[in-house]
Design a protein around this motif. Structure first.
Motif, mmCIF file in Angstrom:
data_model
loop_
_atom_site.group_PDB
_atom_site.id
_atom_site.type_symbol
_atom_site.label_atom_id
_atom_site.label_comp_id
_atom_site.label_asym_id
_atom_site.label_seq_id
_atom_site.Cartn_x
_atom_site.Cartn_y
_atom_site.Cartn_z
ATOM 1 N N ILE A 55 0.839 -1.202 0.000
ATOM 2 C CA ILE A 55 0.000 0.000 0.000
ATOM 3 C C ILE A 55 0.880 1.262 0.000
ATOM 4 C CG2 ILE A 55 -2.140 -0.942 0.920
ATOM 5 C CD1 ILE A 55 -1.248 -0.475 3.736
ATOM 6 N N GLU A 57 0.820 4.434 0.878
ATOM 7 C CA GLU A 57 1.076 5.370 1.977
ATOM 8 C C GLU A 57 2.011 4.797 3.035
ATOM 9 O OE1 GLU A 57 -1.668 3.805 1.332
ATOM 10 O OE2 GLU A 57 -2.314 2.809 3.168
ATOM 11 N N TRP A 58 2.406 3.528 2.878
ATOM 12 C CA TRP A 58 3.347 2.921 3.823
ATOM 13 C C TRP A 58 4.796 2.999 3.351
ATOM 14 C CZ3 TRP A 58 3.314 0.208 8.597
ATOM 15 C CH2 TRP A 58 2.117 0.351 9.296
ATOM 16 N N PHE A 61 7.738 3.979 5.752
ATOM 17 C CA PHE A 61 8.078 2.917 6.704
ATOM 18 C C PHE A 61 8.749 1.738 6.018
ATOM 19 C CE2 PHE A 61 7.116 -1.087 8.807
ATOM 20 C CZ PHE A 61 7.546 -0.843 10.106
ATOM 21 N N HIS A 106 0.161 8.229 8.895
ATOM 22 C CA HIS A 106 1.298 7.762 9.689
ATOM 23 C C HIS A 106 2.595 8.532 9.394
ATOM 24 C CE1 HIS A 106 -1.546 4.673 10.427
ATOM 25 N NE2 HIS A 106 -1.141 3.776 9.546
ATOM 26 N N TRP A 201 -11.442 9.785 12.782
ATOM 27 C CA TRP A 201 -11.223 8.388 12.412
ATOM 28 C C TRP A 201 -9.793 8.028 12.823
ATOM 29 C CZ3 TRP A 201 -9.326 4.166 9.876
ATOM 30 C CH2 TRP A 201 -10.226 3.163 9.501
ATOM 31 N N ASP A 245 -9.059 -4.069 7.761
ATOM 32 C CA ASP A 245 -9.310 -3.405 6.485
ATOM 33 C C ASP A 245 -9.810 -4.413 5.444
ATOM 34 O OD1 ASP A 245 -8.279 -1.197 7.770
ATOM 35 O OD2 ASP A 245 -6.359 -1.205 6.708
ATOM 36 N N CYS A 260 -13.855 -0.448 6.264
ATOM 37 C CA CYS A 260 -13.206 0.462 5.337
ATOM 38 C C CYS A 260 -12.541 -0.384 4.251
ATOM 39 C CB CYS A 260 -12.212 1.375 6.045
ATOM 40 S SG CYS A 260 -10.879 0.532 6.894
ATOM 41 N N LEU A 572 1.795 -9.231 15.829
ATOM 42 C CA LEU A 572 1.217 -7.912 16.014
ATOM 43 C C LEU A 572 -0.288 -7.874 15.749
ATOM 44 C CD1 LEU A 572 2.119 -5.218 16.859
ATOM 45 C CD2 LEU A 572 2.653 -4.676 14.487
ATOM 46 N N PHE A 573 -0.715 -8.523 14.675
ATOM 47 C CA PHE A 573 -2.120 -8.415 14.296
ATOM 48 C C PHE A 573 -2.904 -9.697 14.488
ATOM 49 C CE2 PHE A 573 -0.012 -5.092 11.844
ATOM 50 C CZ PHE A 573 -0.781 -4.009 12.207
HETATM 51 O O1 H79 Z 1 -4.889 4.107 6.302
HETATM 52 C C1 H79 Z 1 -4.928 2.836 5.702
HETATM 53 C C2 H79 Z 1 -3.691 2.066 5.968
HETATM 54 O O2 H79 Z 1 -2.530 2.811 5.726
HETATM 55 C C3 H79 Z 1 -3.830 1.702 7.426
HETATM 56 N N1 H79 Z 1 -5.265 1.534 7.595
HETATM 57 C C4 H79 Z 1 -5.927 1.927 6.377
HETATM 58 C C5 H79 Z 1 -7.252 2.559 6.636
HETATM 59 C C6 H79 Z 1 -3.095 0.468 7.725
HETATM 60 N N2 H79 Z 1 -2.931 -0.523 6.887
HETATM 61 N N3 H79 Z 1 -2.236 -1.465 7.441
HETATM 62 N N4 H79 Z 1 -1.957 -1.082 8.642
HETATM 63 C C7 H79 Z 1 -2.473 0.126 8.854
HETATM 64 C C8 H79 Z 1 -1.187 -1.903 9.518
HETATM 65 C C9 H79 Z 1 -0.129 -2.444 8.621
HETATM 66 C C10 H79 Z 1 0.926 -3.109 9.070
HETATM 67 C C11 H79 Z 1 1.919 -3.476 8.109
HETATM 68 FE FE1 H79 Z 1 3.500 -4.572 8.293
HETATM 69 C C12 H79 Z 1 3.048 -2.733 7.917
HETATM 70 C C13 H79 Z 1 1.868 -4.461 7.146
HETATM 71 C C14 H79 Z 1 3.026 -4.391 6.409
HETATM 72 C C15 H79 Z 1 3.755 -3.268 6.882
HETATM 73 C C16 H79 Z 1 3.813 -4.954 10.249
HETATM 74 C C17 H79 Z 1 4.989 -4.629 9.663
HETATM 75 C C18 H79 Z 1 3.317 -6.090 9.596
HETATM 76 C C19 H79 Z 1 4.222 -6.435 8.644
HETATM 77 C C20 H79 Z 1 5.252 -5.545 8.680
#
Ligand code: H79
Length: 589
Positions: A55, A57-58, A61, A106, A201, A245, A260, A572-573
């Protein structure tokens, strides 16, 4: 780092909605627009010449981009085509009633004028403009609720924010200082400068304590008592629940939920994500979610010029055109009185009215099992002239109420055609799983009884309709269900993935019913062709056959005899346990 399953949030029960309930507008809206827009729209998923798979926007990171390098993107942010009126108009055209835009994601960059630091769209870009002023004005003018996304926990820019340990060593972080110096002052700005805000939100609660989440919530409510707080404030302190999500639950949920979801696979704009969900998929997903008690918050990711990708616009307008004709069966409705899905479609309700949403043309004589209330009339939505004949009988062997509707002359319009049933009273239905007219029986987690051979169960029936923390061979799930047709049935067990984890199979499960036992390992035999499978594949394992000699009530129990659990209990999740979804019984032809 504390492990938190963000799908495991506390369930407030659905209360009646009095006139002044702050959730009322949100419950009635059912469909909202999510907007992810920020500096990440500039690299747009391409970093150092490489198209990234995750994704957009990540990126900061995932690539461990230093703050100084990432911050330099701001010098390129000058969205010449930004048009707040057009964005809000698009939401209106799509039939969306609220809009949630990333005020700060973020990456820590404020997409509005803030006095907290210069890391914001007004001070740090050549645009020098606050788009939230325009959006607030347009939302007011066009009648859409304005809401702000705010990343309260992860912040890769502030030295004390969570998860940037490439610039700032984790050991030196002081989260309380981040909340005091950045989060609260910025929330104050958002809640005092743009008029009434529908909701903040919050997202990704990973490191904050319960006391910290609670203090953020109190802070919001003090400034705007009617402003909602999303479920991801953490620790079950939101005004409603959020599953993971892009998650679609297997049946109706209790309480207030919102899923969402993305239109393609990213939230922030990416140049190379062209895998758009079809308008048919979006409409069906909306119906599915609303029938299960969840709002649909659907995302657009405008590009760095402020342009919403044309495929998004086109699809949203198609959803809006469907809502234009069928909105009465969506807005202000309550979920289905039946907990389970139907193979033919879904149900929503409004007072004494039931809306049947058909995903394909129904048979000439359509049957619905289990509705106890008398039906007065059946008419296609938007075509009140023709009333379809109905007949209500009781199955002699089981006492099950059966409704038959003669759909001669019904014109099916893809992707979803709605028929409204006016009832003599509010709908009352058989609460247990029933054999459907297509002869299948589905036993979902949410309809099970939870029990244990130990003193207290380790596992739970999760609010999202899946098993939670299923790590014990003492625990079991049991269903009473009604069968109309005795005979041999194929038994399939459906399990799914934990969030961001591979599917974990190899659990040995024992099913018992009518003195028969089936024991098998969960193997990946088939993926259910279901909307649910898109992000969390619904994996079916064939367990063999049960013979049911009689119609009427039967009881089926599921218990693990060996669970193949990961060495590490929790990530974590995920809670590491088995994610059970449902059992499907299909008659052997
Ligand atoms: O805003 C959107 C996303 O950016 C946010 N939620 C939606 C609405 C979001 N998506 N995923 N996450 C928040 C958590 C993601 C964790 C991860 Fe990973 C980071 C997945 C991959 C990188 C943690 C670190 C798990 C694997 C590596």
């Amino acid at each position: 780092m504390r492990a938190v399953d963000i799908s495991a949030v506390k369930q407030p029960t659905r209360r009646p909605a009095p006139q002044n309930d702050p959730l009322r507008w949100w419950r009635e809206s059912r469909f909202g627009m999510f907007i992810h827009w920020g500096l990440y729209a500039i690299p747009a998923g391409v970093w150092q010449g490489q198209r990234v798979p995750y994704i957009g926007e990540w990126m900061m990171f995932r690539e461990k981009i230093p703050v100084a390098t990432y911050a330099a993107l701001a010098a390129q942010f000058h969205p010449r085509h930004f048009d707040a009126a057009a964005w809000v108009r698009l939401a209106k055209q799509a039939g969306m009633r609220y809009l949630v835009i990333t005020a700060k994601h973020h990456d820590g960059f404020a997409m509005y004028r803030t006095s907290v630091n210069r890391y914001n769209v007004v001070d740090a870009t050549p645009w020098h403009h606050d788009p939230m002023v325009d959006l607030a004005r347009e939302c007011r003018r066009q009648g859409v609720r304005l809401c702000f996304y705010y990343s309260q926990d992860l912040d890769w820019h502030h030295p004390d924010g969570a998860w940037n340990d490439w610039d700032y060593p984790a050991a030196a972080k002081n989260p309380a200082r981040y909340l005091r110096e950045k989060v609260k002052p910025q929330l104050r700005e958002l809640l005092t400068r743009y008029g009434p805000v529908g909701m903040i939100w919050f997202d990704t609660p990973l490191t904050l304590t319960k006391a910290q989440s609670a203090s953020i919530r109190r802070f919001v409510k003090k400034l705007q008592p009617r402003c909602l707080v999303s479920g991801r404030i953490g620790h079950g302190l939101g005004d409603y629940n959020l599953p993971r999500d892009n998650f679609l639950p297997p049946g109706r949920l209790e309480g207030d939920w919102e899923t969402c979801a993305t239109l393609n696979h990213t939230w922030g704009f990416k140049t190379h994500d062209h895998e758009w969900k079809s308008a048919e998929n979006l409409i069906t997903t909306l119906v599915d979610l609303v029938s299960k008690g969840a709002n649909y918050l659907l995302n657009i990711g405008p590009d760095a010029d402020g342009v919403v990708p044309a495929p998004s616009v086109q699809r949203l307008r198609a959803v809006g055109a469907w809502l234009e004709r069928n909105g009465d069966a969506i807005y202000g409705t309550s979920p289905s009185p039946f907990r389970n899905e139907f193979s033919w479609g879904r149900i929503t309700t409004k007072g004494r009215r039931l809306f049947l949403h058909f995903f394909s043309a129904p048979p000439k004589i359509f049957h619905l099992h289990g509705l106890r209330t008398r039906v007065r009339t059946a008419r296609a939505l938007g075509d009140a002239r023709r009333a379809f004949a109905t007949r209500q009988t009781t199955d002699a062997a089981t006492g099950l109420p059966i409704l038959a509707i003669d759909f001669t002359g019904l014109r099916f319009r893809a992707p979803v055609t709605v028929v409204a049933l006016d009832l003599a009273a509010a709908p009352d239905v058989e609460p247990q799983p029933l054999q459907q007219p297509d002869a299948t029986v589905t036993l979902i987690t949410g309809m099970a009884r939870l029990g244990t051979d130990a003193t207290a169960p380790t596992g739970r029936i999760g609010g999202n309709g899946l098993t939670e923390n299923w790590r014990s061979t003492d625990d079991w799930l049991e269903w009473d269900f009604t069968l109309l047709r005795p005979g041999a049935y194929e038994v399939n067990v459906v399990t799914t993935h934990q969030h961001l984890e591979p599917w974990s199979g190899g659990h040995t499960l024992r099913l018992t019913a009518d003195g028969q036992t089936l024991r098998h390992k969960t193997t990946s035999d088939a993926i259910l062709p279901s909307l649910r499978s898109a992000y969390y594949p619904q994996i079916a394992t064939s367990f063999g056959r049960f013979n049911f000699a009689n119609s009427g009530r039967h009881t089926l129990r599921l218990q693990a005899t060996r669970l193949k659990l990961p060495k590490k209990n929790k990530t974590l999740f995920s809670d590491g346990g088995m994610q059970f979804v449902e059992i499907r019984l299909t008659p052997v032809s």
